[in-house]
Enzyme design. Structure first.
Site, PDB file in Angstrom:
ATOM      1  N   SER A 141       0.842  -1.105  -0.062  1.00  0.00           N
ATOM      2  CA  SER A 141       0.086  -0.103  -0.099  1.00  0.00           C
ATOM      3  C   SER A 141       0.762   1.277  -0.163  1.00  0.00           C
ATOM      4  O   SER A 141       1.953   1.220   0.702  1.00  0.00           O
ATOM      5  CB  SER A 141      -0.918   0.022   1.113  1.00  0.00           C
ATOM      6  OG  SER A 141      -1.468   1.222   1.449  1.00  0.00           O
ATOM      7  N   TYR A 166      -0.578  -0.462  10.262  1.00  0.00           N
ATOM      8  CA  TYR A 166      -0.810  -0.810   9.072  1.00  0.00           C
ATOM      9  C   TYR A 166       0.260  -0.807   8.190  1.00  0.00           C
ATOM     10  O   TYR A 166       0.956  -1.543   7.458  1.00  0.00           O
ATOM     11  CB  TYR A 166      -2.229  -0.229   8.528  1.00  0.00           C
ATOM     12  CG  TYR A 166      -2.099  -0.547   7.058  1.00  0.00           C
ATOM     13  CD1 TYR A 166      -2.600  -2.066   6.733  1.00  0.00           C
ATOM     14  CD2 TYR A 166      -3.015   0.240   6.285  1.00  0.00           C
ATOM     15  CE1 TYR A 166      -2.774  -2.020   5.329  1.00  0.00           C
ATOM     16  CE2 TYR A 166      -3.053  -0.099   5.012  1.00  0.00           C
ATOM     17  CZ  TYR A 166      -3.135  -1.263   4.484  1.00  0.00           C
ATOM     18  OH  TYR A 166      -3.502  -1.585   3.318  1.00  0.00           O
TER      19      TYR A 166
END
Length: 344
Positions: A141, A166
């Site tokens: 990501s 994350y």
């Protein structure tokens, strides 16, 4: 080719499996179907792929009625089961999409994010190595760029300042991918995704939450007094890029057979503009509230969009969907399915 897709019932997973089936590949998908809100959508996606969701049982493969696809209810953290699956099938490719996503949830559950995103990726890499997989594909990501991010974001930017668990878990997984490519010569390709959206989207993603707020008439709070820029990327462009990369595993004689690419639209769009497009498509006004707080307080940056030059040069990637055309397609699907097929 025989291909394993982890996270097969997820947003990107569903579209990936659908494309692979249409292209004539022999596909096995696994997913643990976690998440209460996400589970409803996952089951709906599996139904579209020809799986009888009412008959699902853990670890029991079920053949699709719609194509050359088998689904297994399985968790990537089940190392012996994963290793046995890979040894049995001898996959040509593994597309590893299974992950926990989201900045805020990762701050609430850091251990879970590390276990799934980092440790789970190591389990899949090791299974790939032991079973002779020819190409391992992993999705990361844009959030790995952290607080020092300066758009347009490039693959060789420093990414050592992650702002959430994350981001840290995804960056750790990227490093594991490079380590396996370097130490074991396992060909690995990593895609960093930029604000993906489209039909059958992830319920906690920004585009889905915006659409829900417009439909429900609830406020949409935008930080930095409304100035936020993102690289909204339609799912079809992402899948096109993935299919190109899948057929071209990286090769290296002296270095690791490893490739890392940004995949985005590479056209920065203000969040306000994206919301306005969804307003028009959904036929309802958005209730926008601006907040002067910096997005850095939430683990995000003001401007996050991709430089996709490397992917365009090396794999002939050419995204086609601008948000003005794709957002209405997404909005039409949302309007037809929200509170009917799924709730949020």
């Amino acid at each position: 080719m025989k291909i394993l897709v982890t996270g097969a019932a997820g947003f990107i997973g569903y579209h990936t499996v659908s494309r692979l089936i249409n292209d004539g590949h022999d596909v096995v998908g696994i997913d643990n179907l976690c998440g209460s809100a996400a589970r409803v959508l996952k089951l709906a996606r599996l139904s579209l792929l020809g799986i009888d969701v009412a008959a699902l049982e853990p670890a029991q493969p079920q053949r699709s009625s719609a194509g050359d696809f088998s689904f297994i209810l399985m968790d990537i953290l089940e190392r012996p089961a994963i290793e046995n699956l890979c040894q049995t099938h001898k996959f040509d490719r593994i597309i590893h999409l299974a992950a926990l996503a989201g900045t805020k949830p990762s701050l609430q559950n850091p251990s879970g994010f590390f276990e799934v995103n980092t440790y789970g990726t190591q389990i899949m890499l090791e299974a790939a190595r032991q079973s002779g997989v020819q190409h391992f594909f992993f999705t990361s990501s844009y959030v790995v760029h952290g607080e020092r991010a300066n758009s347009p974001l490039k693959e060789d930017d420093a990414v050592d300042t992650p702002m959430s668990m994350y981001a840290a878990s995804k960056r750790s997984a990227e490093l594991l991918c490079h380590s396996y490519a370097s130490a074991y010569k396992l060909p690995v390709t990593v895609f960093r995704l930029f604000t993906a959206y489209g039909t059958w989207g992830r319920p906690d993603s920004k585009p889905m939450r915006i659409a829900k707020a417009i439909a429900d008439g609830t406020p949409i709070t935008i930080l930095n007094n409304g100035h936020l820029v993102r690289d909204f990327t339609y799912v079809d462009d992402i899948i096109d890029g993935m299919m190109m990369a899948l057929d071209m595993p990286p090769h290296a004689v002296l270095h690791a057979p490893f490739a890392l690419y940004n995949i985005g639209r590479s056209k920065p769009v203000s969040l306000i503009s994206f919301i306005q497009t969804l307003e028009a498509a959904l036929g309802s006004p958005a209730n926008i509230e601006t907040d002067p707080a910096s997005p850095l307080t939430k683990g995000e940056n003001v401007e996050m969009y991709a430089d996709t030059g490397k992917l365009e040069t090396e794999l002939a990637y050419s995204p086609v969907w601008d948000y003005e055309e794709a957002a209405p397609i997404f909005a039409k699907w949302f309007k037809e399915n929200y509170n009917i097929t799924f709730n949020m």
